[in-house]
Design an enzyme around this catalytic site. Structure first.
Site, mmCIF file in Angstrom:
data_model
loop_
_atom_site.group_PDB
_atom_site.id
_atom_site.type_symbol
_atom_site.label_atom_id
_atom_site.label_comp_id
_atom_site.label_asym_id
_atom_site.label_seq_id
_atom_site.Cartn_x
_atom_site.Cartn_y
_atom_site.Cartn_z
ATOM 1 N N ASP A 82 0.837 -1.211 0.000
ATOM 2 C CA ASP A 82 0.000 0.000 0.000
ATOM 3 C C ASP A 82 0.867 1.255 0.000
ATOM 4 O OD1 ASP A 82 0.817 -0.634 2.704
ATOM 5 O OD2 ASP A 82 -0.576 0.891 3.419
ATOM 6 N N GLU A 177 0.143 -1.245 5.611
ATOM 7 C CA GLU A 177 1.168 -0.828 6.574
ATOM 8 C C GLU A 177 0.974 0.630 6.973
ATOM 9 O OE1 GLU A 177 5.061 0.874 7.931
ATOM 10 O OE2 GLU A 177 3.874 1.468 6.222
HETATM 11 ZN ZN LIG Z 1 6.731 2.153 4.095
#
Ligand SMILES: [Zn+2]
Length: 423
Positions: A82, A177
């Protein structure tokens, strides 16, 4: 190697994988699944073993051992797919600046933006390298597609070079994340590794084995609402006003993100909402040491108590939650994950630089769960904004460093099992 690495990177950054913390799904956005499906296909085409896309959107694969030695630990390499919600990741148009001349880089879609060594000193080390930027209206997404491209290239290299002796290698691509949920649904029995590395760092040579410890705080203030015309007689207690008092009572000197650096921690209000009746404040608390973090919790609780004493008719509550802990607390008991990375870097002529991250990484939480996971460089710079860039040759160095690291674990890692067996 450079061209496959670059073409992979350019392919991945064109897919919009921005994560979104308003979604409760995992992955939080469908674009991440699009990239994960592509990565699954590419891993299978490269000939990786046990390629899997889990229902929560994690891609896992194995590069089988080429050594006959027994007791060699399984090493996992991880990267997140992401990109940050902070800045647009839609229709990223990557631009390759071949053999960067050390001067000004401009952006066709926003002429007001400039990238220059005077404001980005890391560019000085990039002279002569091939640099990739976005076009001005989006971030680039090198955080962390540089890591993804590095690991796909590592996979290809190791599978094509069985003469490189290594133990079992696991490759993992994780979602979300950037919204702090990167490893929530990662089953460590599925990953089945003894040690791991995230490829999510900056300049060549960086190794991070230390992060902040973090807590969050939610302060709720309930006031007493009346018509303002008769507020004095009816005893109005304005929660919005008390929220302002709370903020002004927080220490700022040496205790806010904008006034601290290096080893100093901070208290950081991130959100405030309020009416006369009710106000809420969200804060994050950060420190490298647990004692420092406890001090910051005590400050927030003390300010709440003081405010409550001054406004007994209000109701003030403070809820503090643990977020993550400094991975160094666990790594210090066995430094091999960091030491062997240093050794691998040295072996390819790269000076190792120990980095302390003023934030948390997926590795902070994995390490606490028993899987030691330092973070390694993969070349990204100026992340989360339109000036993000990466040098192709730095990503290539990361591939070489990981190849060496796999070999070093085969030579010196025998018997390493991680910190505990129960996750
Ligand atoms: Zn990162």
């Amino acid at each position: 190697m450079t061209d496959t690495l670059l073409s992979r990177f350019l392919r991945y950054v064109r897919i919009n994988t921005q994560s979104c913390d308003r979604s409760t799904a995992c992955p939080s956005t469908s674009g991440q699944m699009d990239l994960q499906r592509l990565l699954r296909t590419e891993l299978a085409e490269l000939g990786a073993a046990e390629v899997r896309l889990t229902k929560h959107g994690y891609v896992l694969a194995t590069i089988p051992a080429t050594t006959r030695k027994r007791g060699i630990p399984t090493v996992a390499f991880l990267a997140h797919v992401d990109t940050a919600p902070d800045f647009s990741g839609q229709e990223v148009k990557p631009i390759v600046h071949r053999r960067y001349d050390g001067g000004t880089i401009r952006f066709p879609d926003d002429p007001s933006l400039v990238l220059h060594p005077s404001t980005t000193p890391e560019l000085r080390d990039a002279k002569g390298k091939d640099i990739v930027t976005a076009s001005g209206t989006t971030l680039l997404g090198a955080d962390d597609k540089a890591g993804v491209a590095v690991l796909m290239t590592l996979t290809e290299y190791l599978l094509r070079h069985p003469e490189v002796k290594h133990g079992p290698i696991r490759i993992g691509f994780t979602p979300d994340e950037e919204i702090g949920r990167g490893v929530d649904k990662l089953d460590l029995r599925d990953l089945a590794a003894n040690v791991a590395y995230t490829l999510d760092g900056h300049s060549p040579g960086e190794i991070c084995g230390e992060t902040f410890s973090g807590d969050s705080a939610l302060v709720t203030i309930e006031g007493v609402s009346t018509h303002p015309g008769e507020a004095k007689a009816k005893g109005m207690v304005n929660a919005a006003h008390l929220a302002g008092k709370f903020l002004s009572a927080l220490p700022r000197e040496h205790c806010a993100p904008e006034t601290t650096s290096d080893r100093e921690g901070f208290i950081h209000p991130t959100q405030i909402e309020g009416t006369v009746e009710r106000a809420t404040l969200r804060l994050i608390l950060r420190d490298f040491e647990l004692a420092g973090l406890a001090e910051k919790r005590a400050i927030v609780q003390g300010v709440c108590r003081g405010l409550q004493a001054a406004a007994p008719q209000a109701r003030i509550t403070c809820r503090i939650r643990k977020q993550y802990r400094n991975m160094a607390y666990w790594l210090r008991t066995d430094m091999r994950p960091v030491e062997l990375a240093r050794e691998a870097f040295r072996a390819i002529g790269l000076p190792a630089k120990d980095e302390r991250v003023r934030g948390g990484t997926d590795g902070s939480r994995l390490t606490e769960r028993g899987l030691p996971t330092p973070n390694l460089f993969c070349g990204m710079h100026n992340v989360h904004g339109p000036l993000e860039w990466v040098a192709v040759q730095d990503m290539e160095l990361a591939v070489r460093a990981c190849v060496r690291l796999a070999e070093v674990w085969e030579q010196k890692g025998r018997g390493f099992r991680g910190f505990r067996t129960a996750h």
